[in-house]
Design a protein around this motif. Structure first.
Motif, PDB file in Angstrom:
ATOM      1  N   THR A  69     -19.742  20.489 -33.864  1.00  0.00           N
ATOM      2  CA  THR A  69     -18.969  21.445 -35.039  1.00  0.00           C
ATOM      3  C   THR A  69     -19.815  22.765 -34.957  1.00  0.00           C
ATOM      4  N   ALA A  70     -20.538  22.989 -33.931  1.00  0.00           N
ATOM      5  CA  ALA A  70     -21.433  24.095 -33.856  1.00  0.00           C
ATOM      6  C   ALA A  70     -20.918  25.176 -32.954  1.00  0.00           C
ATOM      7  N   PHE A  71     -20.598  26.301 -33.215  1.00  0.00           N
ATOM      8  CA  PHE A  71     -20.314  27.128 -32.146  1.00  0.00           C
ATOM      9  C   PHE A  71     -20.924  28.543 -32.391  1.00  0.00           C
ATOM     10  N   GLY A  72     -20.777  29.290 -31.337  1.00  0.00           N
ATOM     11  CA  GLY A  72     -21.554  30.806 -31.395  1.00  0.00           C
ATOM     12  C   GLY A  72     -20.614  31.813 -30.552  1.00  0.00           C
ATOM     13  N   TRP A  73     -21.130  32.966 -30.884  1.00  0.00           N
ATOM     14  CA  TRP A  73     -20.326  34.277 -30.007  1.00  0.00           C
ATOM     15  C   TRP A  73     -21.323  34.542 -28.796  1.00  0.00           C
ATOM     16  N   PHE A  74     -22.575  34.185 -28.559  1.00  0.00           N
ATOM     17  CA  PHE A  74     -23.496  34.197 -27.583  1.00  0.00           C
ATOM     18  C   PHE A  74     -24.588  33.571 -27.670  1.00  0.00           C
ATOM     19  N   ARG A  75     -25.514  33.116 -26.803  1.00  0.00           N
ATOM     20  CA  ARG A  75     -26.432  32.228 -27.015  1.00  0.00           C
ATOM     21  C   ARG A  75     -27.540  33.430 -27.256  1.00  0.00           C
ATOM     22  N   VAL A  76     -28.621  33.005 -28.093  1.00  0.00           N
ATOM     23  CA  VAL A  76     -29.837  33.907 -28.202  1.00  0.00           C
ATOM     24  C   VAL A  76     -30.827  33.165 -28.458  1.00  0.00           C
ATOM     25  N   ALA A  77     -32.296  33.677 -28.085  1.00  0.00           N
ATOM     26  CA  ALA A  77     -33.500  33.010 -28.189  1.00  0.00           C
ATOM     27  C   ALA A  77     -34.165  34.092 -29.034  1.00  0.00           C
ATOM     28  N   PHE A  78     -34.923  33.637 -29.874  1.00  0.00           N
ATOM     29  CA  PHE A  78     -36.112  34.343 -30.882  1.00  0.00           C
ATOM     30  C   PHE A  78     -37.370  34.175 -30.220  1.00  0.00           C
ATOM     31  N   GLU A  89     -22.467  36.981 -22.589  1.00  0.00           N
ATOM     32  CA  GLU A  89     -21.579  36.381 -23.455  1.00  0.00           C
ATOM     33  C   GLU A  89     -21.319  37.093 -24.690  1.00  0.00           C
ATOM     34  N   ALA A  90     -22.207  37.793 -25.139  1.00  0.00           N
ATOM     35  CA  ALA A  90     -21.904  38.856 -26.386  1.00  0.00           C
ATOM     36  C   ALA A  90     -20.765  39.964 -25.767  1.00  0.00           C
ATOM     37  N   ASP A  91     -20.709  40.559 -24.569  1.00  0.00           N
ATOM     38  CA  ASP A  91     -19.593  41.279 -24.244  1.00  0.00           C
ATOM     39  C   ASP A  91     -18.371  40.589 -24.288  1.00  0.00           C
ATOM     40  N   ALA A  92     -18.269  39.327 -23.609  1.00  0.00           N
ATOM     41  CA  ALA A  92     -17.157  38.789 -23.405  1.00  0.00           C
ATOM     42  C   ALA A  92     -16.447  38.392 -24.895  1.00  0.00           C
ATOM     43  N   SER A  93     -17.367  37.897 -25.860  1.00  0.00           N
ATOM     44  CA  SER A  93     -16.829  37.770 -27.277  1.00  0.00           C
ATOM     45  C   SER A  93     -16.263  38.934 -27.876  1.00  0.00           C
TER      46      SER A  93
END
Length: 234
Positions: A69-78, A89-93
């Protein structure tokens, strides 16, 4: 009382989504609300339920699956150097959302002058990404506890087209995910771009608190169509 529809995976639309029910018979405006990373399209339903009854509220699901039940617009690491994103991925979204909003507008007969995109955290990031690169799609955008991606700079629309936009930035001063400096950078950048906007800060962390929600809804209620809008892109 407004409730969520079942998920729609209609192939006529670029993204899966839900709407708030019952929808207006003849909606006069469109609000697209975007969830944050690790969330889903139900997260902002309570906020959308407070919007006026003439507005069609649509809640799309991020295309990146992170869990059942977890989704995102792009993957990110802090990291110590700040958020490190998967830019492709950010650009595709971003591109999918631009298409998706256009599909909604065509399906419901709503134009860009009556369309707002807003979101929390990563959803706010995508709201800014859509509006600042395709201002012909929306009249306004809101970034709630999010930021504007520096990677967006080469894709920005022209000053002529950006001048028709209005923005809203809301952020917690104790945000430990996206420090408040990101909101200050967003405020400065929008000023340089000539985008009319408001910025509000709250003594909170990375969250959508009641005061932030109330102020966003008040801002949204003040948004009025601005006549003819440019139709070209950049």
């Amino acid at each position: 009382m407004k409730t969520l529809s079942a998920p729609s995976n209609d192939s006529a639309f670029a993204l899966a989504f839900r709407t708030l029910q019952p929808p207006p018979d003849k909606p006069t405006s469109l609000l697209v609300l975007l969830h944050g990373v690790g969330g889903n399209e139900t997260n902002l339903a309570a906020l959308g339920a407070e919007v006026d009854s003439n507005t069609l509220v649509v809640l799309p699901r991020g295309p990146i699956t992170l869990g059942s039940t977890a989704f995102g617009w792009f993957r990110v690491a802090f990291s110590g150097n700040g958020p490190q994103i998967v830019a492709s991925e950010a650009d595709a979204s971003r591109r999918s959302l631009i298409d998706f909003i256009g599909q909604l507008q065509q399906a419901h007969g709503i134009d860009a002058a009556h369309t707002v995109v807003a979101g929390f955290s990563q959803g706010g990031i995508l709201s800014a990404s859509v509006a600042l690169t395709a201002p012909e799609r929306v009249t306004a955008f809101a970034v709630l506890a999010g930021r504007i991606l520096p990677e967006l700079e080469p894709l920005l629309a022209s000053p002529e087209h950006l001048s028709a936009l209005r923005g809203y930035i809301a952020h917690g001063t104790h945000d430990d995910k996206l420090p408040v400096s990101w909101a200050q950078r967003s405020d400065d950048w929008l000023t340089r771009l000539g985008v009319a906007h408001e910025t509000k800060l709250y003594p909170t962390g990375h969250e959508l608190g009641a005061p932030m929600c109330a102020d966003f809804l008040a801002w949204l209620s003040r948004e009025e169509p601005r006549g003819n809008r440019p139709t070209a892109g950049r």
